[in-house]
Write a protein that holds these residues in place. Structure first.
Motif, PDB file in Angstrom:
ATOM      1  N   TYR A 310       0.840  -1.206   0.000  1.00 17.54           N
ATOM      2  CA  TYR A 310       0.000   0.000   0.000  1.00 17.54           C
ATOM      3  C   TYR A 310       0.875   1.257   0.000  1.00 17.54           C
ATOM      4  O   TYR A 310       0.667   2.185  -0.789  1.00 17.54           O
ATOM      5  N   ARG A 325      -6.175 -11.029  -6.653  1.00 20.44           N
ATOM      6  CA  ARG A 325      -6.147 -11.754  -5.378  1.00 20.44           C
ATOM      7  C   ARG A 325      -5.427 -13.073  -5.652  1.00 20.44           C
ATOM      8  O   ARG A 325      -5.721 -13.745  -6.646  1.00 20.44           O
ATOM      9  N   GLU A 345     -12.017 -13.291   2.389  1.00 25.18           N
ATOM     10  CA  GLU A 345     -12.539 -11.950   2.725  1.00 25.18           C
ATOM     11  C   GLU A 345     -11.393 -10.974   2.918  1.00 25.18           C
ATOM     12  O   GLU A 345     -11.492  -9.790   2.572  1.00 25.18           O
ATOM     13  N   TRP A 348     -10.044  -9.940  -0.417  1.00 24.69           N
ATOM     14  CA  TRP A 348     -10.955  -8.941  -0.997  1.00 24.69           C
ATOM     15  C   TRP A 348     -10.754  -7.576  -0.349  1.00 24.69           C
ATOM     16  O   TRP A 348     -10.765  -6.553  -1.018  1.00 24.69           O
ATOM     17  N   ARG A 349     -10.580  -7.591   1.004  1.00 20.27           N
ATOM     18  CA  ARG A 349     -10.421  -6.315   1.717  1.00 20.27           C
ATOM     19  C   ARG A 349      -9.158  -5.592   1.224  1.00 20.27           C
ATOM     20  O   ARG A 349      -9.181  -4.397   0.916  1.00 20.27           O
ATOM     21  N   ARG A 350      -8.060  -6.323   1.118  1.00 14.08           N
ATOM     22  CA  ARG A 350      -6.800  -5.719   0.636  1.00 14.08           C
ATOM     23  C   ARG A 350      -6.964  -5.234  -0.808  1.00 14.08           C
ATOM     24  O   ARG A 350      -6.483  -4.157  -1.177  1.00 14.08           O
ATOM     25  N   TYR A 351      -7.628  -6.050  -1.600  1.00 12.13           N
ATOM     26  CA  TYR A 351      -7.867  -5.709  -3.009  1.00 12.13           C
ATOM     27  C   TYR A 351      -8.629  -4.395  -3.107  1.00 12.13           C
ATOM     28  O   TYR A 351      -8.255  -3.495  -3.869  1.00 12.13           O
ATOM     29  N   ARG A 352      -9.703  -4.256  -2.309  1.00 13.01           N
ATOM     30  CA  ARG A 352     -10.536  -3.034  -2.399  1.00 13.01           C
ATOM     31  C   ARG A 352      -9.787  -1.809  -1.894  1.00 13.01           C
ATOM     32  O   ARG A 352      -9.957  -0.712  -2.426  1.00 13.01           O
ATOM     33  N   LEU A 353      -8.940  -2.019  -0.874  1.00 15.77           N
ATOM     34  CA  LEU A 353      -8.136  -0.895  -0.380  1.00 15.77           C
ATOM     35  C   LEU A 353      -7.250  -0.343  -1.495  1.00 15.77           C
ATOM     36  O   LEU A 353      -7.157   0.869  -1.696  1.00 15.77           O
ATOM     37  N   GLU A 355      -7.711  -0.814  -4.709  1.00 12.46           N
ATOM     38  CA  GLU A 355      -8.566  -0.324  -5.792  1.00 12.46           C
ATOM     39  C   GLU A 355      -8.971   1.127  -5.515  1.00 12.46           C
ATOM     40  O   GLU A 355      -8.880   1.995  -6.385  1.00 12.46           O
ATOM     41  N   ASP A 356      -9.405   1.397  -4.277  1.00 15.54           N
ATOM     42  CA  ASP A 356      -9.806   2.764  -3.897  1.00 15.54           C
ATOM     43  C   ASP A 356      -8.614   3.711  -3.954  1.00 15.54           C
ATOM     44  O   ASP A 356      -8.711   4.842  -4.425  1.00 15.54           O
TER      45      ASP A 356
END
Ligand code: SAH
Length: 431
Positions: A310, A325, A345, A348-353, A355-356
């Motif tokens: 990140y 993922r 899950e 997915w959480r790391r992926y969305r972080l 992505e945003d």
């Protein structure tokens, strides 16, 4: 790479006298070219394959060809058992088995013989399907087949086989033929494209090859992907910086920001090495854009280790990040020796972080282009708007009554978002 492989199949079929069908139900031959880089891609391929059963029932003469990484370069016994409705199996990049199968059927009148069609492929003598003639703008040309690197997560070397560079003469001929048929932009492909020529004793390296290909008469834009951080050279960066036909965009995947994760992936560089490389690329090519690939949730990746990824992306502010993922691939080192222990899950959480984060960063980068004039190569029309890309591969939409297909035009940017921009061409403004 699969798009390029499919183009080779289309070219071979065209030579034999076949023409594209609009729907699978109308076809005499269906080629399913498969990717298995992640479980989701493999699942999709199995889904399509099952759906083809219906077409085979309706038309027993239908030839079904399963191609690509699902087949791989080894055996196909298990697939033949599971999918008896498949007539031909082809490894990645090789239309050979399909050409042979169709040629052996004596009830068919083919325009060209098996030998002619095979030789055309070997010579780089590609023909585009009729509907793409003088209309396809951008095409891919593989220059390195296979891969010998073996990143621990990756199935590609097992399915595409060892790294082989294609001869320079064949590459140039393929580019020439595509340009003659209307193509304006070529992207040279390899799993580690910078390793081009390492297996040929007296041939050019990637930097030299780019120069040679850029001289092809009528070619407007030349690109290449994908680079590995350890194989990029100053010679390559200098050629990209100096040559107006070679676009200033570099795809150089980092995959992760933590050194331990990188070592477990067998990427053979560190976070600091990657940062230094990005600085070097930006120093040598001032107007460059950079893309990367990221895998989140690699075996053993902790929250703190993920934050190194990140923070790396936060600091480097890259133009594109292809996010994935982690998905266990059979036979890989990670599959055999590591436990897929990051819960779904959490992946997915790391992926969305990311992505945003990337939407924010790219949104800010693109916003700086508002009001600026950029050069766009237009490819096609989508819902009445012309779609094209800037030199930095950014997507731009323009409303125009003119036929912009295949044209490079100056465009003034009137709206920006993270994934696309809008603009206007000057012909509409000025006269
Ligand atoms: N050799 C090229 C392409 C590799 S496949 C390269 O190095 O970029 C494209 C991307 O898919 C990889 O960069 C990686 O980010 C992702 N990928 C590969 N194997 C994966 C796996 N097992 N799980 C999730 N993503 C994967």
């Amino acid at each position: 790479m699969n798009a390029a492989d499919s183009q080779r199949v289309a070219s071979s079929l065209e030579r034999m006298g076949f023409r594209s069908a609009e729907k699978p139900g109308q076809a005499d031959v269906i080629v399913l070219n498969t990717c298995v880089v992640r479980q989701s891609a493999e699942d999709r391929a199995h889904g399509y394959l099952t759906s083809l059963l219906l077409h085979k029932r309706n038309n027993p003469d239908l030839v079904i060809n399963l191609m690509g990484c699902m087949v791989g370069v080894k055996g196909t016994d298990h697939l033949a058992k599971r999918y008896p409705h498949v007539d031909v199996f082809s490894p990645p990049s090789d239309p050979g088995p399909l050409i042979a199968h169709l040629s052996q059927d004596e009830s068919r009148q083919l325009d060209q013989s098996e030998v002619e069609v095979r030789n055309a492929l070997l010579d780089g003598d590609l023909v585009l399907p009729a509907e793409q003639q003088q209309s396809l703008v951008s095409a891919y040309v593989p220059i390195v087949l296979g891969c010998s690197h073996a990143c621990t997560y990756c199935i590609i070397p097992y399915r595409r086989g060892v790294e082989i560079s294609r001869p320079v003469g064949v590459i140039v001929q393929e580019v020439r033929r595509l340009v003659e048929q209307g193509v304006k932009e070529i992207t040279l492909l390899g799993q580690i494209v910078d390793r081009y020529g390492k297996d040929i004793s007296d041939g050019p390296n990637l930097a030299q090859l780019l120069k040679i290909v850029s001289d092809v008469e009528g070619l407007k834009r030349l690109r290449f992907l994908t680079s590995h951080p350890n194989w990029m050279t100053d010679e390559l960066l200098a050629v990209v910086a100096e040559n107006p036909v070679i676009m200033p965009h570099i795809e150089v995947p980092v995959q992760a920001g933590n050194d331990e994760v990188l070592a477990n992936m067998k990427r053979e560089y560190t976070n600091a090495d990657y940062r230094a490389l990005i600085a070097r690329i930006r120093e040598m090519i001032p107007n460059v854009s950079i893309g990367t690939d990221i895998i989140v949730g690699f075996p053993g990746e902790t929250q703190a280790q993920f934050m190194d990824t990140y923070n790396l992306l936060e600091d480097l502010r890259l133009d594109v990040a292809h996010l994935a993922r982690y998905s266990t691939r059979p036979g890989t080192v990670a599959d055999r020796r590591m436990e897929d222990d990051v819960p779904d899950e959490e992946k997915w959480r790391r992926y969305r972080l990311l992505e945003d984060q990337q939407a924010r960063i790219v949104g800010e980068i693109n916003a700086k282009l508002l009001g600026e004039t950029v050069s766009v190569l237009f490819e096609d029309q989508v819902k009445g708007r012309w779609r094209g890309r800037t030199e930095n591969t950014k997507l731009v939409f323009v409303e125009s009554e003119l036929n912009l297909r295949g044209k490079v035009e100056d465009v003034q940017i009137t709206w920006t978002g993270p994934w696309s921009m809008q603009g206007r061409t000057f012909d509409l403004v000025d006269y």
